[in-house]
Enzyme design. Structure first.
Site, PDB file in Angstrom:
ATOM      1  N   CYS A 346       0.795  -1.230   0.000  1.00  0.00           N
ATOM      2  CA  CYS A 346       0.000   0.000   0.000  1.00  0.00           C
ATOM      3  C   CYS A 346       0.834   1.291   0.000  1.00  0.00           C
ATOM      4  CB  CYS A 346      -1.009  -0.001   1.136  1.00  0.00           C
ATOM      5  SG  CYS A 346      -0.363  -0.397   2.762  1.00  0.00           S
ATOM      6  N   ARG A 375       7.043 -11.444   5.005  1.00  0.00           N
ATOM      7  CA  ARG A 375       6.714 -11.220   6.408  1.00  0.00           C
ATOM      8  C   ARG A 375       7.410 -12.254   7.268  1.00  0.00           C
ATOM      9  NH1 ARG A 375       0.272  -9.662   5.618  1.00  0.00           N
ATOM     10  NH2 ARG A 375       0.700  -7.845   4.297  1.00  0.00           N
ATOM     11  N   GLN A 393       0.208 -11.095  -2.859  1.00  0.00           N
ATOM     12  CA  GLN A 393      -1.143 -10.602  -2.633  1.00  0.00           C
ATOM     13  C   GLN A 393      -1.770 -10.129  -3.938  1.00  0.00           C
ATOM     14  OE1 GLN A 393      -0.334  -7.543   0.386  1.00  0.00           O
ATOM     15  NE2 GLN A 393      -1.490  -8.807   1.811  1.00  0.00           N
ATOM     16  N   ASP A 395      -3.504  -7.496  -4.587  1.00  0.00           N
ATOM     17  CA  ASP A 395      -3.680  -6.318  -3.747  1.00  0.00           C
ATOM     18  C   ASP A 395      -4.257  -5.161  -4.555  1.00  0.00           C
ATOM     19  OD1 ASP A 395      -3.528  -5.247  -1.264  1.00  0.00           O
ATOM     20  OD2 ASP A 395      -1.360  -4.975  -1.230  1.00  0.00           O
ATOM     21  N   HIS A 397      -5.922  -1.092  -4.245  1.00  0.00           N
ATOM     22  CA  HIS A 397      -6.158   0.112  -3.448  1.00  0.00           C
ATOM     23  C   HIS A 397      -6.989   1.070  -4.282  1.00  0.00           C
ATOM     24  CE1 HIS A 397      -2.610  -1.700  -1.493  1.00  0.00           C
ATOM     25  NE2 HIS A 397      -3.273  -1.349  -0.405  1.00  0.00           N
ATOM     26  N   LYS A 478     -12.104  -2.863   9.224  1.00  0.00           N
ATOM     27  CA  LYS A 478     -12.151  -3.674   8.010  1.00  0.00           C
ATOM     28  C   LYS A 478     -13.295  -4.680   8.075  1.00  0.00           C
ATOM     29  CE  LYS A 478      -8.902  -7.236   9.628  1.00  0.00           C
ATOM     30  NZ  LYS A 478      -7.617  -7.927   9.390  1.00  0.00           N
ATOM     31  N   HIS A 524      -8.383  -0.345   1.098  1.00  0.00           N
ATOM     32  CA  HIS A 524      -7.463  -1.462   0.872  1.00  0.00           C
ATOM     33  C   HIS A 524      -8.298  -2.715   0.611  1.00  0.00           C
ATOM     34  CE1 HIS A 524      -4.019   0.628   3.072  1.00  0.00           C
ATOM     35  NE2 HIS A 524      -5.071   1.317   3.472  1.00  0.00           N
TER      36      HIS A 524
END
Length: 651
Positions: A346, A375, A393, A395, A397, A478, A524
């Site tokens: 992000c 991670r 991911q 991912d 945004h 979330k 997100h």
């Protein structure tokens, strides 16, 4: 005797002073505890004037937790009777069971667990009574002088909300005594805040599952203890149902299937939690990603790409170095600057937004990336593809105006659910994760507005909405989409997080219609969560029998004899021309073994051909289920296979 007024089921009752919650409820064996003013209490709790009382049934979530925690105490008592030198750690309830940690000289063996379980059954039959008493710090230290880990917990009383709070919590210390049913003599005791079942006879069904090592309080710097896991249920039937599900889950274990189907592996030379995908696994992964790309393009997303490492300053601005550093790999120094493997995408997407001036006409701006992040997961929690250290991911945004926010959330949730259904998951509920008051940034008003916007979007979906208090990350609440698989297990899939903070931290702006500079709202969204985890979940959901469109090999041609191979190769060429992944088994194996091999590899379709099929321009169509349809014209067989793949059906 003086009288008190209490409320039960919305009605006021008058009871004598000294009356217990159990006497007020009088609900039989199904009621195992009371909720008094919202707090869980033992049935032996003496009610007070004005108390509002509810019964806690054994098959409720709280009831099962109490049952399992009580069973953990029985297990700890049995362990210390059999192994008197064992020192006690903690013993909380967990999902579907419980555990207790012990400091013992040698690891527990399967034979040890059998001895412990046998002794537990004897203790359950004795009907020992759980009795709560409040103690001072000094009294607790004196009584538990031989339990070093309990002494440490006494010092944590009222401390951070972690797993130790199961044992110690609140403003007072309590010890639970296990008392002999007849004589009332003390049999065993433990430092614990409770509540507990009335007696050990209230434990209907339990089983010890396994043992293993666990660091004290989860830190590798602390001693390694031995943990025994067990399960406990409100009835034997429920326990048998759970154990049967575990058997089915073991058959579906994606780690075993990954090896059997030659999909992926975890080479020790690379490192823990870092998978490599083999050619067949690569096909599945490619198909997962390709279909997602098509759907995102149709939904107006723009594809971006960002690097795997960055200067640490980027994560200082975002706040992740303050809040998330323990989950990041250590930095590397390059030309005097600290660089980090990125743990999330992000912040980099923020830089794409701010790379030039933005107009309200560009919003909503939907950025999408298959971004690999890293991670640092502790070795004890790394688990196949579902908990890895390197993950990709899907991912996204979304940057939008405040006026667009609600409609964008609603359409986004619909998009997420529809896409998950296309992959074969269709049983959902939602979780709404709200602010952790000890770990957040932003104002109360911002969090309240963001939370209510998510709540409204979730309620519009019509799905069950389950609260997840304090479960949100530091920059916004979330929604998590929870999907149930083929055997009823819940998996967290997509997350949608509403963020007012990142646009402020990165000073993101757009020019509004009136010429003013405005701050965008950021959403997100990770739809799979990660490709690796989603791969593992689908593999278990389908028990390895992926639908035709995701199968690495969609068709295998099986000749009755060697002379039929050229004919099947012609059929295969027609299928390949339509984009179907097909192989012809021309090995020296006998036909029946070729069929078994294809079944073991969970190939959706087998096309068999002998003299009669060749003469008629046909094939014998064999499905993964074992059903067979003979004499199918080749063109019809090709059309059926192509349709199954294009329509993403399960066979």
């Amino acid at each position: 005797m003086s009288e008190l007024r209490v409320t039960l089921g919305g009605s006021e009752r008058v009871v004598d002073a000294g009356t217990t919650a159990g006497q007020v409820l009088d609900g039989g064996s199904r009621i195992v505890a009371a909720r008094v003013g919202g707090e869980l209490r033992d049935l032996e709790y003496v009610v007070r004037d004005g108390d509002v009382i509810e019964g806690v049934e054994i098959d409720s979530k709280d009831g099962r937790d109490i049952l399992r925690h009580s069973t953990a105490h029985v297990m700890a008592q049995a362990v210390q009777e059999i192994f008197p030198e064992a020192k006690l750690g903690i013993g909380p309830p967990v999902e579907n069971g419980f555990y207790y940690d012990f400091d013992v000289e040698n690891p527990f063996t399967p034979e040890d667990l059998k001895r412990v379980e046998k002794r537990m059954r004897e203790l359950v039959k004795q009907g020992q009574r759980f009795s709560r008493r409040v103690v001072s710090d000094e009294e607790a230290r004196e009584e538990l002088a031989a339990e070093p880990y309990k002494l440490e917990l006494i010092g944590l009383k009222g401390g951070a909300a972690d797993e130790e709070s199961v044992e110690v919590g609140g403003a007072e210390l309590t010890i639970y005594d296990n008392l002999d049913a007849k004589s009332g003599e003390l049999c065993w005791k433990d430092l614990c805040r409770g509540p507990h079942l009335p007696t050990t006879r209230n434990i209907p069904a339990f089983k010890l599952m396994r043992s293993g090592g666990a660091y004290w309080r989860g830190s590798e710097k602390n001693p390694q203890l031995q943990r025994i896991y067990g399960t406990a249920w409100e009835s034997r039937d429920k326990q048998n149902e759970y154990l049967k599900m575990l058997e089915e889950a073991e058959k579906r274990d994606h780690r075993r299937l990954g090896a059997e189907l030659d999909l992926f592996s975890f080479p020790s030379e690379i490192g823990s939690g870092l998978p490599v995908f083999h050619p067949k696994g690569g096909i599945i992964r490619r198909e997962l990603e390709n279909y997602s790309r098509i759907r995102h393009e149709q939904a107006g997303y723009s594809f971006v790409n960002t690097p795997h490492i960055t200067k640490g300053h980027l994560y200082e601005v975002s706040g992740h170095l303050d809040w998330y550093r323990d989950g990041m790999f250590p930095p590397m120094e390059v030309e005097g600057a600290e660089y980090f493997l990125k743990p999330m995408n992000c912040p980099m997407h923020n830089l794409i937004f701010s790379s030039r001036g933005r107009s309200y006409k560009e919003l909503p701006l939907r950025l999408f990336e298959f971004g690999t992040v890293y991670r640092y997961e502790k070795s004890g929690v790394v688990h196949g593809l579902t908990r890895v250290r390197g993950l990709t991911q899907d991912d996204a945004h979304i940057y939008c105006t405040r006026e667009q926010m609600q409609d964008e959330l609603h359409s986004l949730l619909g998009f997420v659910l529809d896409l998950l259904r296309d992959y074969g998951l269709d049983d959902f509920y939602l979780e709404l994760s709200t602010r952790n008051d000890e770990k957040y940034v932003g104002t109360d008003a911002e969090w309240e507005e963001a939370t209510e916007a998510l709540r409204e979007a979730a309620e519009r979906s019509g799905l069950e909405l389950v609260p997840d208090p304090a479960g949100a990350a530091f920059y916004g609440p979330k929604i998590s989409v929870q999907a149930r698989d083929a055997i009823g297990r819940s998996w967290q899939m997509s997350t949608i997080q509403l963020d007012f903070q990142m646009p402020q931290r990165f000073n993101l702006e757009y020019q509004a219609a009136d010429g003013s500079r405005q701050r965008p709202i950021k959403i997100h969204r990770a739809l799979f969560g990660s490709i690796e985890r989603f791969f593992g979940v689908l593999l278990e959901h389908y028990a390895g029998a992926m639908p035709p469109w995701l199968s690495p090999v969609q068709v295998v041609g099986i000749p009755i004899a060697d002379e039929h191979v050229p004919y099947l190769e012609e059929v295969a060429a027609k299928l390949k021309a339509r984009g179907i992944r097909v192989e012809v088994d021309s090995s020296s194996d006998r036909m029946q073994k070729k069929i078994r091999n294809a079944q073991k590899q969970k190939v959706p379709f087998m096309l068999l051909a002998g003299d009669e099929d060749v003469s008629k321009g046909a094939v014998s169509f064999r499905y993964r289920s074992g059903e067979q349809n003979n004499g199918v014209p080749v063109d019809e067989a090709v059309a059926e296979i192509v349709k199954a793949v294009e329509d993403r059906i399960q066979v």
